[in-house]
Design a protein around this motif. Structure first.
Motif, short mmCIF file in Angstrom:
data_model
loop_
_atom_site.label_atom_id
_atom_site.label_comp_id
_atom_site.label_asym_id
_atom_site.label_seq_id
_atom_site.Cartn_x
_atom_site.Cartn_y
_atom_site.Cartn_z
N THR A 71 -29.18 16.74 -24.53
CA THR A 71 -29.42 17.80 -23.57
C THR A 71 -29.03 19.17 -24.13
N GLU A 72 -29.71 20.19 -23.65
CA GLU A 72 -29.35 21.56 -24.02
C GLU A 72 -28.27 22.03 -23.07
N VAL A 73 -27.22 22.61 -23.59
CA VAL A 73 -26.20 23.16 -22.70
C VAL A 73 -25.90 24.58 -23.12
N GLU A 74 -25.44 25.39 -22.16
CA GLU A 74 -25.09 26.75 -22.51
C GLU A 74 -23.69 26.80 -23.11
N ASP A 75 -22.80 25.99 -22.50
CA ASP A 75 -21.43 26.01 -22.96
C ASP A 75 -20.94 24.57 -23.08
N VAL A 76 -20.60 24.20 -24.30
CA VAL A 76 -20.23 22.81 -24.54
C VAL A 76 -18.97 22.43 -23.76
N ASP A 77 -18.01 23.35 -23.70
CA ASP A 77 -16.74 23.05 -23.04
C ASP A 77 -16.90 22.70 -21.57
N SER A 78 -17.65 23.56 -20.86
CA SER A 78 -17.76 23.32 -19.41
C SER A 78 -18.61 22.07 -19.15
N PHE A 79 -19.55 21.78 -20.04
CA PHE A 79 -20.34 20.55 -19.91
C PHE A 79 -19.42 19.35 -20.06
N ALA A 80 -18.52 19.41 -21.05
CA ALA A 80 -17.62 18.29 -21.29
C ALA A 80 -16.69 18.07 -20.09
N ARG A 81 -16.24 19.20 -19.51
CA ARG A 81 -15.35 19.09 -18.34
C ARG A 81 -16.08 18.39 -17.19
N ASN A 82 -17.29 18.87 -16.89
CA ASN A 82 -18.10 18.26 -15.84
C ASN A 82 -18.34 16.78 -16.10
N LEU A 83 -18.64 16.49 -17.35
CA LEU A 83 -19.00 15.12 -17.71
C LEU A 83 -17.81 14.20 -17.48
N THR A 84 -16.63 14.65 -17.90
CA THR A 84 -15.45 13.81 -17.74
C THR A 84 -15.18 13.52 -16.26
N LYS A 85 -15.27 14.57 -15.45
CA LYS A 85 -15.05 14.40 -14.01
C LYS A 85 -16.03 13.40 -13.43
N THR A 86 -17.32 13.59 -13.75
CA THR A 86 -18.36 12.75 -13.18
C THR A 86 -18.18 11.30 -13.61
N CYS A 87 -17.84 11.11 -14.86
CA CYS A 87 -17.65 9.76 -15.37
C CYS A 87 -16.55 9.05 -14.58
N ALA A 88 -15.46 9.79 -14.37
CA ALA A 88 -14.34 9.22 -13.64
C ALA A 88 -14.76 8.83 -12.22
N ALA A 89 -15.57 9.71 -11.60
CA ALA A 89 -16.00 9.46 -10.23
C ALA A 89 -16.96 8.28 -10.15
N LYS A 90 -17.86 8.14 -11.12
CA LYS A 90 -18.92 7.14 -11.02
C LYS A 90 -18.63 5.86 -11.80
N GLY A 91 -17.49 5.82 -12.46
CA GLY A 91 -17.15 4.61 -13.20
C GLY A 91 -17.88 4.48 -14.53
N TRP A 92 -18.34 5.60 -15.09
CA TRP A 92 -18.93 5.56 -16.44
C TRP A 92 -17.85 5.87 -17.45
N TYR A 93 -18.13 5.60 -18.69
CA TYR A 93 -17.21 6.05 -19.73
C TYR A 93 -18.00 6.59 -20.93
N ILE A 94 -17.35 7.52 -21.65
CA ILE A 94 -18.04 8.17 -22.77
C ILE A 94 -17.85 7.38 -24.05
N VAL A 95 -18.95 6.95 -24.64
CA VAL A 95 -18.88 6.24 -25.93
C VAL A 95 -18.93 7.25 -27.07
#
Lengths: 243, 308
Positions: free
Chosen positions: B266-290
């Motif tokens: 995916t294209e992102v404007e800011d890698v940091d804020s994307f990573a923050r969002n991703l971590t939160k969402t993963c925790a909420a939905k039961g996904w994990y980052i490989v």
């Protein structure tokens, strides 16, 4: 001047490294020695303690050898691309061309120096005219200078050495023979002009031991003209960017 | 010593090789000159080194201009031409001696300079051979030694690493980088990783005109516009990942690269804020980052994009 001598030194080293110098020396001494001492109207047949026989022969052998010496001077560098590299060095075209000229001239001087035993022999067997000997050698050196100038110009015209050799020979031939023939067949101003341009008139004058400034100017100006045209030709290559 | 190329043009017959080219290289800068075959790289280099005259425009090196002070400039430039012409009948040492003297190195320093160059360019084993007897790589080293023998302030190198073995390439790149700290270096090459490894600045030209100018990083940024991030997730029910990403304001287009191994890009404007969002969402939905890796547009892609 230092740069010019550096270039001349490199040319001389290159003549000796590539065997050109040895072949040239052996052929020159072989030819002129054979016809001076052994065969044809040699010194013993003429019966005079004079080197004029040698001078007449060297006048022709040098005429053929010099284009062979000068043909590679610029043509080879155009072909291999070293000309391009040298143009970017801190030297100008004049120093470069003059260095090459001095290199070739030095080799001719060495060849003439190798005939020193001829002179010694002559003083043994007779009583030669010293002025005539000095004049003859001076004449050969001056004539060589002219033809080296012509040869360097021919070499700057092409990147093909054989073509450079032939061009030098054709230009040389005009000075050596054609102008002489023309001067005999033409009258008036044209005849006089060709008479002046004919090399043998000037050479024979000096070789007799009569050193005339007019003759020296003749030889030197041909050499200078050749070098000047070669320099212009290199400038032209530089402007177009295509060697 | 700065090199300023100012509106230079050159035509061969009817073909325009370089048209109105302008750029500047400062002391302490290594400029990588890129471009497809026939773009005008070598022509430009030849005009800077003066083995060819400029047709219009001007080139200034330091305070001198090629139009009036050619010989002065040539003292301060070292040039390695493209096909590396050499006097093949000369021994290496004699050739370097000749080049040093022609460039006006004082006689007392000539032997020191030769010794230094033989060391720097790794010619010690071959120094007494004739150049014609050397392999291509060693000839290239002699070419480099010749260009640097008079310690020039400006070095122009046309494809300096062709024919060298990998070890030597690494050494020469390091040498160029070191030289580049105090001197002005312009080098052309077709090897793009080399440019990234050695050059502070990249200049891409095509058909005689500049199409890109900047550092490797800035060119990449310019070319892609946005950062690309590659994400591999684990967990159950990953079907809504793409929609989730797209709903965030900082992400752009999302593409599933490989559905079987759960890989998205995916294209992102800011890698940091994307990573923050991703971590939160993963925790909420039961996904994990490989795996999560920002990917870069390669220099090859930029080059192709600009010159094809």
């Amino acid at each position: 001047m230092r740069t010019t001598l550096t270039i001349a030194r490199r040319e001389i080293a290159s003549y000796f490294d590539s065997l050109v110098a040895y072949v040239m020396l052996v052929l020159f001494l072989g030819f002129s020695g054979f016809f001076t001492w052994i065969y044809g109207s040699d010194i013993f047949l003429v019966g005079q303690a004079s080197l004029s026989v040698f001078f007449a022969i060297a006048y022709w052998t040098l005429f053929f050898f010099i284009p062979a010496l000068t043909m590679r001077l610029i043509a080879e560098e155009r072909k291999s691309g070293t000309l391009e590299l040298m143009l970017t060095k801190a030297l100008n075209q004049r120093q470069w061309v003059l260095g090459k000229f001095l290199g070739a001239w030095f080799l001719i001087a060495v060849a003439l120096l190798c005939t020193l035993p001829y002179i010694i022999t002559l003083y043994y067997i007779g009583n030669p005219d010293t002025g005539q000997i000095i004049g003859g050698y001076l004449g050969l050196l001056l004539m060589s200078a002219s033809y080296i100038g012509v040869g360097i110009f021919a070499s700057s015209l092409t990147s093909n050495q054989v073509v450079a050799f032939l061009i030098a020979l054709v230009i040389g031939l005009s000075f050596h023979i054609v102008f002489g023939v023309l001067s005999q067949n033409l009258t008036g101003t044209a005849g006089q002009v060709f008479f002046y341009l004919n090399m043998s008139n000037h050479f024979e004058g000096i070789a007799r031991g009569v050193v005339d400034t007019r003759n020296i100017i003749y030889f030197v100006s041909i050499a200078f003209l050749g070098l000047y045209l070669a320099e212009q030709q290199i400038n032209r290559i530089k402007i177009s960017g295509q060697s | 010593m700065n090199v300023v190329v100012d509106g230079v043009s050159k035509t061969y017959g009817i073909q325009k090789a370089v048209s109105d080219l302008s750029f500047e290289v400062r002391t302490g800068e290594v400029l990588g000159f890129l471009g497809p075959n026939g773009a005008g790289k070598t022509t430009t280099m030849k005009m800077i080194t003066q083995c060819m005259d400029v047709e219009s425009g001007d080139i200034r090196v330091g305070e001198w201009s090629v139009l009036n002070n050619g010989p002065e400039i040539r003292k301060h430039i070292g040039y390695l031409p493209e096909n590396n012409p050499l006097y093949t009948e000369m021994p290496v040492i004699d050739y370097l001696d000749f080049c040093a003297r022609v460039q006006g190195v004082p006689s007392s320093e000539v032997s020191n300079r030769i010794r230094e160059m033989v060391g720097v360019c790794g010619l010690n084993r071959e120094k007494h051979k004739k150049i014609g007897e050397l392999s291509k790589g060693y000839r290239q080293r002699v070419g480099l030694a010749q260009a640097m023998i008079h310690n020039p302030e400006v070095l122009i190198l046309d494809e300096p690493t062709t024919g060298l073995d990998p070890n030597q390439i690494v050494e020469i790149r390091k040498l160029i980088k070191d030289l580049g700290r105090e001197k002005t270096v312009i080098l052309s090459t077709h090897i793009l990783p080399e440019v990234e490894a050695t050059c502070d600045r990249i200049l891409i030209i095509n058909r005689g005109e500049i199409v890109a100018d900047g550092t490797a990083a800035s060119l990449k940024k310019q070319a892609s516009g946005k950062n690309m991030v590659r994400v591999r997730l684990g967990g159950e029910d990953l079907s809504s990942v793409a929609q989730t990403f797209e709903s965030w304001p900082e992400t752009g287009r999302v593409s599933a690269l490989d559905a079987a191994s759960n890989l998205w890009e995916t294209e992102v404007e800011d890698v940091d804020s994307f990573a923050r969002n991703l971590t939160k969402t993963c925790a909420a939905k039961g996904w994990y980052i490989v795996e999560m890796s920002p990917t870069e547009t390669s220099l090859e892609d930029i080059f192709r994009g600009l010159t094809l």
